[in-house]
Design a protein around this motif. Structure first.
Motif, PDB file in Angstrom:
ATOM      1  N   TRP A   2      -1.691   5.804   8.228  1.00 12.20           N
ATOM      2  CA  TRP A   2      -2.163   5.298   6.951  1.00 12.20           C
ATOM      3  C   TRP A   2      -1.098   4.447   6.273  1.00 12.20           C
ATOM      4  CZ3 TRP A   2       0.636   6.973   2.674  1.00 12.20           C
ATOM      5  CH2 TRP A   2       1.441   8.103   2.869  1.00 12.20           C
ATOM      6  N   THR A   3      -1.552   3.694   5.284  1.00  9.97           N
ATOM      7  CA  THR A   3      -0.674   2.914   4.420  1.00  9.97           C
ATOM      8  C   THR A   3      -1.314   2.874   3.041  1.00  9.97           C
ATOM      9  OG1 THR A   3       0.630   0.883   4.246  1.00  9.97           O
ATOM     10  CG2 THR A   3      -1.684   0.624   4.889  1.00  9.97           C
ATOM     11  N   VAL A   4      -0.562   2.423   2.063  1.00 11.50           N
ATOM     12  CA  VAL A   4      -1.061   2.292   0.700  1.00 11.50           C
ATOM     13  C   VAL A   4      -0.841   0.862   0.245  1.00 11.50           C
ATOM     14  CG1 VAL A   4      -0.741   3.036  -1.702  1.00 11.50           C
ATOM     15  CG2 VAL A   4      -0.628   4.716   0.142  1.00 11.50           C
ATOM     16  N   ILE A   5      -1.862   0.291  -0.405  1.00 18.70           N
ATOM     17  CA  ILE A   5      -1.728  -1.055  -0.967  1.00 18.70           C
ATOM     18  C   ILE A   5      -2.107  -1.021  -2.450  1.00 18.70           C
ATOM     19  CG2 ILE A   5      -2.210  -2.172   1.251  1.00 18.70           C
ATOM     20  CD1 ILE A   5      -5.007  -2.929   0.042  1.00 18.70           C
ATOM     21  N   ASP A   6      -1.560  -1.964  -3.190  1.00 18.57           N
ATOM     22  CA  ASP A   6      -1.973  -2.160  -4.573  1.00 18.57           C
ATOM     23  C   ASP A   6      -3.218  -3.029  -4.578  1.00 18.57           C
ATOM     24  OD1 ASP A   6       0.074  -0.752  -5.926  1.00 18.57           O
ATOM     25  OD2 ASP A   6       1.455  -2.423  -5.620  1.00 18.57           O
ATOM     26  N   SER A   7      -4.065  -2.823  -5.584  1.00 16.19           N
ATOM     27  CA  SER A   7      -5.255  -3.645  -5.740  1.00 16.19           C
ATOM     28  C   SER A   7      -5.619  -3.701  -7.220  1.00 16.19           C
ATOM     29  CB  SER A   7      -6.424  -3.065  -4.928  1.00 16.19           C
ATOM     30  OG  SER A   7      -7.076  -2.028  -5.654  1.00 16.19           O
ATOM     31  N   PRO A   8      -6.515  -4.595  -7.590  1.00 17.97           N
ATOM     32  CA  PRO A   8      -6.949  -4.669  -8.994  1.00 17.97           C
ATOM     33  C   PRO A   8      -7.667  -3.407  -9.482  1.00 17.97           C
ATOM     34  CG  PRO A   8      -7.547  -6.665  -7.818  1.00 17.97           C
ATOM     35  CD  PRO A   8      -7.057  -5.690  -6.804  1.00 17.97           C
ATOM     36  N   ILE A   9      -8.056  -2.523  -8.566  1.00 15.92           N
ATOM     37  CA  ILE A   9      -8.727  -1.280  -8.958  1.00 15.92           C
ATOM     38  C   ILE A   9      -7.842  -0.064  -8.691  1.00 15.92           C
ATOM     39  CG2 ILE A   9     -11.070  -2.201  -8.757  1.00 15.92           C
ATOM     40  CD1 ILE A   9     -11.245  -0.778  -6.012  1.00 15.92           C
ATOM     41  N   GLY A  10      -6.546  -0.296  -8.584  1.00 19.13           N
ATOM     42  CA  GLY A  10      -5.596   0.786  -8.354  1.00 19.13           C
ATOM     43  C   GLY A  10      -5.158   0.847  -6.902  1.00 19.13           C
ATOM     44  N   GLU A  11      -4.235   1.748  -6.644  1.00 22.72           N
ATOM     45  CA  GLU A  11      -3.754   1.903  -5.271  1.00 22.72           C
ATOM     46  C   GLU A  11      -4.887   2.374  -4.365  1.00 22.72           C
ATOM     47  OE1 GLU A  11       0.944   2.922  -5.298  1.00 22.72           O
ATOM     48  OE2 GLU A  11      -0.420   4.610  -5.595  1.00 22.72           O
ATOM     49  N   LEU A  12      -4.863   1.854  -3.134  1.00 19.21           N
ATOM     50  CA  LEU A  12      -5.818   2.245  -2.101  1.00 19.21           C
ATOM     51  C   LEU A  12      -5.045   2.745  -0.892  1.00 19.21           C
ATOM     52  CD1 LEU A  12      -8.178  -0.880  -2.210  1.00 19.21           C
ATOM     53  CD2 LEU A  12      -8.585   1.358  -3.271  1.00 19.21           C
ATOM     54  N   ARG A  13      -5.488   3.869  -0.344  1.00 20.68           N
ATOM     55  CA  ARG A  13      -4.890   4.358   0.909  1.00 20.68           C
ATOM     56  C   ARG A  13      -5.843   3.979   2.031  1.00 20.68           C
ATOM     57  NH1 ARG A  13      -2.559  10.286   1.301  1.00 20.68           N
ATOM     58  NH2 ARG A  13      -4.608  10.796   0.494  1.00 20.68           N
ATOM     59  N   LEU A  14      -5.327   3.245   3.004  1.00 23.19           N
ATOM     60  CA  LEU A  14      -6.084   2.821   4.180  1.00 23.19           C
ATOM     61  C   LEU A  14      -5.709   3.728   5.328  1.00 23.19           C
ATOM     62  CD1 LEU A  14      -5.316  -1.009   3.890  1.00 23.19           C
ATOM     63  CD2 LEU A  14      -6.956   0.356   2.588  1.00 23.19           C
ATOM     64  N   VAL A  15      -6.718   4.257   6.016  1.00 22.18           N
ATOM     65  CA  VAL A  15      -6.491   5.218   7.096  1.00 22.18           C
ATOM     66  C   VAL A  15      -7.133   4.691   8.369  1.00 22.18           C
ATOM     67  CG1 VAL A  15      -6.800   7.617   7.834  1.00 22.18           C
ATOM     68  CG2 VAL A  15      -6.587   7.093   5.389  1.00 22.18           C
ATOM     69  N   GLU A  16      -6.387   4.791   9.471  1.00 22.04           N
ATOM     70  CA  GLU A  16      -6.934   4.415  10.782  1.00 22.04           C
ATOM     71  C   GLU A  16      -6.689   5.531  11.777  1.00 22.04           C
ATOM     72  OE1 GLU A  16      -5.887   3.190  14.139  1.00 22.04           O
ATOM     73  OE2 GLU A  16      -3.972   4.143  13.780  1.00 22.04           O
TER      74      GLU A  16
END
Length: 159
Positions: A2-16
């Motif tokens: 996983w990783t975390v990115i910033d976005s206009p709707i808050g942090e998002l955790r992406l999981v693969e």
């Protein structure tokens, strides 16, 4: 991974897992929900590409995602999520419309809503585009404010 990115709707955790995106999670993150995430891997090629596509989406430069997806759910949930992928950028559909597309009556709207709410890959599988029959915003796992922001992002791009 996983990783975390910033976005206009808050942090998002992406999981693969296994070469496919299995989840996009809104902050605050819940780590004790039983989901397998593995280790943080900010340089994983698929996660890097998913982050790139999400940033392009938020910049209004991407209208369709091209990522391998592997959402985990029941057969009915999988069928609902497949229908969500057919609701394009800037469009909305009601829970009843999705039920009809699946060959059910409006009575299945509630089940569609429950499946919609369990979508593990929001934004990419666009559950935010599903609204109430009267055009109102109804529940969203990330909160109605995020749903509104996502819909506005897509609507503003049409003008």
């Amino acid at each position: 991974m996983w990783t975390v990115i910033d976005s206009p709707i808050g942090e998002l955790r992406l999981v693969e897992q296994g070469g496919a995106i299995t989840a996009i999670e809104f902050s605050p993150f819940r780590d004790n929900d039983g989901r397998v995430r593995g280790d943080r891997a900010d340089d994983n090629p698929l996660l890097v590409e998913a982050a790139r596509q999400l940033r392009a989406y938020f910049d209004r430069d991407l209208k369709e995602f091209d990522l391998p997806l592997a959402p985990q759910g029941s057969d009915f949930q999988q069928r609902v999520w497949a229908q969500l992928l057919g609701v394009g950028w800037g469009e909305t559909a009601s829970y009843g419309e999705i039920a009809h597309r699946l060959g059910h009556t409006n009575a299945a709207s509630r089940a569609v809503g429950l499946a919609n709410g369990r979508n593990p890959i929001p934004i990419v599988i666009p559950c935010h585009r599903i609204i109430g029959a009267n055009g109102t915003l109804t529940g969203y796992a990330g909160g109605l404010e995020r749903k509104q922001l996502l819909l506005e992002l897509e609507q503003d791009a049409l003008f």
